[in-house]
Design an enzyme around this catalytic site. Structure first.
Site, PDB file in Angstrom:
ATOM      1  N   TRP A 359      38.460  22.522   6.003  1.00  0.00           N
ATOM      2  CA  TRP A 359      37.329  22.699   6.927  1.00  0.00           C
ATOM      3  C   TRP A 359      36.768  24.116   6.858  1.00  0.00           C
ATOM      4  O   TRP A 359      35.683  24.384   7.356  1.00  0.00           O
ATOM      5  CB  TRP A 359      37.730  22.329   8.361  1.00  0.00           C
ATOM      6  CG  TRP A 359      38.706  23.264   9.026  1.00  0.00           C
ATOM      7  CD1 TRP A 359      40.036  23.392   8.728  1.00  0.00           C
ATOM      8  CD2 TRP A 359      38.459  24.168  10.115  1.00  0.00           C
ATOM      9  NE1 TRP A 359      40.626  24.327   9.552  1.00  0.00           N
ATOM     10  CE2 TRP A 359      39.690  24.823  10.416  1.00  0.00           C
ATOM     11  CE3 TRP A 359      37.338  24.494  10.882  1.00  0.00           C
ATOM     12  CZ2 TRP A 359      39.820  25.781  11.421  1.00  0.00           C
ATOM     13  CZ3 TRP A 359      37.473  25.445  11.888  1.00  0.00           C
ATOM     14  CH2 TRP A 359      38.695  26.081  12.146  1.00  0.00           C
ATOM     15  N   ASP A 360      37.510  25.022   6.214  1.00  0.00           N
ATOM     16  CA  ASP A 360      37.039  26.405   6.042  1.00  0.00           C
ATOM     17  C   ASP A 360      35.648  26.434   5.399  1.00  0.00           C
ATOM     18  O   ASP A 360      34.832  27.311   5.713  1.00  0.00           O
ATOM     19  CB  ASP A 360      37.987  27.166   5.110  1.00  0.00           C
ATOM     20  CG  ASP A 360      39.443  27.106   5.537  1.00  0.00           C
ATOM     21  OD1 ASP A 360      39.789  26.252   6.375  1.00  0.00           O
ATOM     22  OD2 ASP A 360      40.250  27.896   5.033  1.00  0.00           O
ATOM     23  N   GLU A 490      47.552  26.449  14.965  1.00  0.00           N
ATOM     24  CA  GLU A 490      48.596  25.565  14.434  1.00  0.00           C
ATOM     25  C   GLU A 490      49.983  25.920  14.976  1.00  0.00           C
ATOM     26  O   GLU A 490      50.972  25.305  14.576  1.00  0.00           O
ATOM     27  CB  GLU A 490      48.577  25.599  12.904  1.00  0.00           C
ATOM     28  CG  GLU A 490      47.322  24.942  12.344  1.00  0.00           C
ATOM     29  CD  GLU A 490      47.090  25.184  10.861  1.00  0.00           C
ATOM     30  OE1 GLU A 490      46.319  24.433  10.263  1.00  0.00           O
ATOM     31  OE2 GLU A 490      47.666  26.147  10.309  1.00  0.00           O
ATOM     32  N   LYS A 602      47.722  31.472  16.629  1.00  0.00           N
ATOM     33  CA  LYS A 602      47.616  31.876  15.225  1.00  0.00           C
ATOM     34  C   LYS A 602      46.214  32.416  14.904  1.00  0.00           C
ATOM     35  O   LYS A 602      46.056  33.341  14.122  1.00  0.00           O
ATOM     36  CB  LYS A 602      47.934  30.656  14.351  1.00  0.00           C
ATOM     37  CG  LYS A 602      48.054  30.933  12.874  1.00  0.00           C
ATOM     38  CD  LYS A 602      48.318  29.627  12.125  1.00  0.00           C
ATOM     39  CE  LYS A 602      48.393  29.852  10.629  1.00  0.00           C
ATOM     40  NZ  LYS A 602      48.306  28.597   9.877  1.00  0.00           N
ATOM     41  N   GLN A 603      45.198  31.785  15.485  1.00  0.00           N
ATOM     42  CA  GLN A 603      43.815  32.158  15.195  1.00  0.00           C
ATOM     43  C   GLN A 603      42.939  31.685  16.354  1.00  0.00           C
ATOM     44  O   GLN A 603      43.401  30.960  17.220  1.00  0.00           O
ATOM     45  CB  GLN A 603      43.346  31.503  13.896  1.00  0.00           C
ATOM     46  CG  GLN A 603      43.207  29.993  13.984  1.00  0.00           C
ATOM     47  CD  GLN A 603      42.969  29.340  12.631  1.00  0.00           C
ATOM     48  OE1 GLN A 603      43.889  29.206  11.836  1.00  0.00           O
ATOM     49  NE2 GLN A 603      41.752  28.935  12.363  1.00  0.00           N
TER      50      GLN A 603
END
Length: 768
Positions: A359-360, A490, A602-603
């Protein structure tokens, strides 16, 4: 500790001094590619130390059988491996009968390696003292041609320093290769034929299972002191190797050089029975131009790319090197010439993640390609997903969805899901929304609506059907909920009501309903065709609307923020600042169980929603959410710092924005996550570009026009960039005291700057 051996330079990545412990990291950092193939920066000559050999061909992969001890319905049967391809770069070198090997030399001095990003080449030089006491100076330069993208060229020179020497060059091709990253010890390649003819050599091989046919080829030219010479070659071949030996007596101080041309022809582009003749044709063009002629074309090709894509920063060399490294690697990975290809998270620099599509691409890469290339390049990336729609519907059917619901894969090479961790494969479903968002974002930026009635609406319908079926009505909440998901963070699996996922699902349905109405009123024949093809009924649309209007979003009255997921406040909320530094990175220090129970992010997750849908929230809401979530964020995803940098800049926290920018731009150069030896983080590099253009430049699309709120870090004197907006090239230059704009071409461009309307006339400087 981050690594810090890369020498700061505006246009090059430079390493000085030979250190065997850095070889694998440098093989990643100095990787080269041309969109059609790429390779790690392995030495041409033999090296007996630790090395990660890697040459890759775009679109060629192998379905490595998934390795798990259990099986569930809908589980992918294989993981698509980017394949280490037959190697063409090798040149064994011997001096007075002793093999040149930096790992075995008595002494290596003056070692220097340079990746010249401005011109697109890699060089290496050193002085080596061999065990037989011969001292030689070695220089090599190589590149993968952008112009002739099936071919690369190497110039490799040896000068005896302390004596005359008998030097042998042995250029070779080898298909005796393996993958580092493999589940089983399967053989990936089948060598079909090894052959040579005069100065040309070929290895024809095919991949097992996927049956990609390739021809690896080479041809060499020899020189003493730049004068062409002819040497009788000694050819040798075995079942997976072909080599030529050229031996020459070389006087002390003279330079013996080999120019080697090599590369691949592939049945993706040629008839599989014509691969050798296609290779001969390519080699003839390359050798007629010669190394120097090809190099001149390379400089010109890269000059054209930089003319449009460069971001210039004055007063901060590390920041400048960082952004150019990111832009350079993005262009080495994908140039938009072939709509069958996409952007793998490691590009051509390593094997991790299978080199496939994530999906990046939609969330991070499309904005970069839209603004720095022709809009057709971004459109090709959207068409890639349309071409995989049937497979996305099949993927959803395997999980029990019906009626044309589409679930795009987390990881793919050909549209099939091939990711082998259940908590990602089944649960990280927000990827579906990023694809719909990219369709919206493309239209918003380019003004080109044509893709939507032609192809995009069918993709949106499949995605909306998935979201409507994936939501569950909760009688307890009297709302629609989405259970058992993994959000962008994640470090939480199998959670309920991830805010970002629920918000994205609601938005996708509403956007699809709006799009259906627009296509019905303005593109009647497309509308009729699509309705017939998808069997979409009024009753189904009403069902969608009910789900979207009734979507549940977890919210904390106490903190005045949307909760990342239902149970977030049940965690022990210790911020990253209070976490023992010896525990970082947690993904390398902690058990998965401990990570999942922790509050660490994580992000960007909730903040990813605020990034995509910024105009649906107030700045005060963004500030509250940023202040709540960023302190729990460990930024252990390459995709994390860029979103936080953009949001910190919007909130006028320039010191924080600058720190995040440096982290995203130098993630690999400084090896923040201690994993650069595995390859580079290509897709997050597009986020680095966004950090400057959308973060510091404040670029947005508002009311169908470009809008800017320029800011500049105090560490910089100035920065500038160009963007292609609807076929008009706008250049923006920001210094500490003013911002200037120019537009190329022959028509005016209206933009907003700090909420004021400004008209820029062609080739006139406008100062704000």
């Amino acid at each position: 500790m981050n690594q810090d051996y890369i020498i700061p330079n505006n246009w090059s990545v430079i390493e000085e001094g030979f250190d065997a412990s850095r070889v694998e990291s440098s093989e990643s950092l100095f990787s080269i590619g041309n969109g059609a193939m790429g390779q790690r920066a392995n030495f041409e000559e033999h090296y007996s130390g630790e090395t990660f050999q890697g040459s890759y061909i775009a679109g060629v992969y192998y379905p490595d059988k998934t390795r798990v001890g259990w099986w569930k319905n809908g589980y992918p049967e294989y993981f698509a491996k980017v394949l280490n391809a037959p190697s063409w770069i090798g040149i064994n070198v011997s001096i007075n009968g002793e093999q040149l090997d930096l790992h075995a030399c008595k002494k290596v001095e003056n070692f220097r390696r340079e990746l010249n990003m401005k011109e697109g080449w890699l060089s290496r030089s050193f002085t080596a003292t061999l065990q037989n006491n011969m001292q030689v100076e070695v220089n090599s330069k190589r590149f993968l041609s952008l112009e002739l993208d099936e071919v690369g060229a190497i110039k490799y020179s040896v000068k005896p320093v302390n004596n005359n020497a008998t030097i042998t060059f042995q250029p070779y091709l080898s298909s005796a290769i393996t993958n580092k990253d493999t589940n089983w010890s399967d053989k990936f390649w089948d060598t079909l034929q090894v052959s040579h003819e005069n100065e040309l050599a070929f290895i024809q091989a095919k991949t097992m299972k996927t049956e990609f046919h390739t021809c690896t080829f080479m041809q060499s030219q020899l020189y003493v002191n730049d004068n062409s010479i002819a040497i009788n070659l000694d050819a040798q071949k075995s079942e997976n190797l072909v080599s030529f030996s050229y031996t020459q007596e070389v006087k002390k101080g003279d330079v013996f050089s080999i120019h080697k041309f090599g590369g691949y022809t592939v049945d993706r582009n040629h008839d599989k029975n014509e691969l050798i003749s296609a290779a001969k044709k390519t080699l003839k063009t390359a050798t007629d131009l010669g190394f120097n002629g090809l190099l001149e074309k390379q400089k010109k090709s890269w000059g054209n790319i930089w003319e449009m894509a460069d971001i210039a920063i004055q007063g901060d060399v590390k920041a400048q090197q960082g952004i150019r490294f990111n832009i350079f690697q993005l262009n080495q990975t994908y140039l938009g010439k072939d709509s069958r290809l996409n952007i793998g998270p490691k590009g051509f620099t390593g094997e991790k993640y299978g080199g496939s599509t994530y999906w990046d691409t939609e969330a991070y890469c499309i904005p970069f390609y839209m603004a720095t290339k022709d809009q057709q390049v971004a459109k090709s990336l959207l068409e890639y997903r349309y071409n995989h729609l049937e497979k996305a519907i099949e993927n959803a059917e395997k999980l029990g969805f019906k009626n044309g619901a589409a679930l795009y894969p987390m990881v793919t090479m050909n549209g099939e899901e091939c990711h082998n961790e259940w908590e990602i494969t089944f649960e990280e479903i927000h990827r579906n929304g990023a694809i719909a968002f990219a369709i919206y974002n493309y239209h918003r930026y380019t003004g080109d609506y044509s893709y939507i009635p032609e192809k995009g609406l069918e993709v949106l319908i499949g995605i909306a059907r998935f979201w409507q079926q994936r939501a569950t009505f909760s009688t307890h909440k009297n709302k629609y909920v989405i259970l058992g998901v993994t959000g962008p963070n994640e470090y939480e699996n199998n959670v309920n009501n991830n805010f970002y996922t629920n918000y994205l699902a609601q938005w996708c349905i509403k956007y699809t309903l709006e799009t259906i109405d627009k296509v019905a009123s303005e593109y009647n024949s497309d509308y009729t065709r699509i309705m017939a093809k998808t069997n979409l009924s009024k009753a189904e649309l009403e069902q969608w609307e009910t789900v979207a209007d009734g979507m549940y979003f977890p919210y904390s009255e106490e903190h005045q923020v949307y909760l990342q997921q239902d149970g977030f406040l049940d965690k022990e909320l210790i911020t990253v600042a209070d976490l023992d530094k010896s525990q970082r990175p947690i993904n390398q220090k902690w058990s998965w169980d401990r990570i999942l129970r922790s509050p660490y992010i994580k992000q960007a997750d909730t903040l990813q929603g605020f990034y995509f849908f910024e105009d649906q929230f107030t700045t005060e809401e963004l500030e509250r959410h940023f202040d709540f979530y960023e302190p729990f964020t460990v930024h252990e995803s390459s995709l994390s710092p860029c979103v936080h940098s953009i949001q910190a800049a919007k909130l006028d926290r320039m010191e924080q924005a600058y720190t995040f920018y440096l982290r995203t731009s130098r993630l690999d150069l400084d090896d923040y996550n201690h994993e650069v030896h595995e390859g580079l983080h290509i897709t997050s590099m597009a986020g680095t570009w966004m950090s400057i253009v959308e973060g510091f430049g404040g670029m947005r699309i508002k009311n169908d026009m470009l809008s800017f709120t320029p800011k500049i870090p105090k560490q910089w004197d100035a920065y500038s960039f160009k963007i292609n907006f609807r076929n008009k090239i706008l250049k923006m230059h920001v210094s500490q005291d003013q911002t200037t704009f120019t537009v190329e071409g022959n028509s005016d461009l209206q933009i907003m700057v700090n909420d004021k309307l400004i008209t820029i006339q062609p080739n006139h400087l406008v100062t704000v």
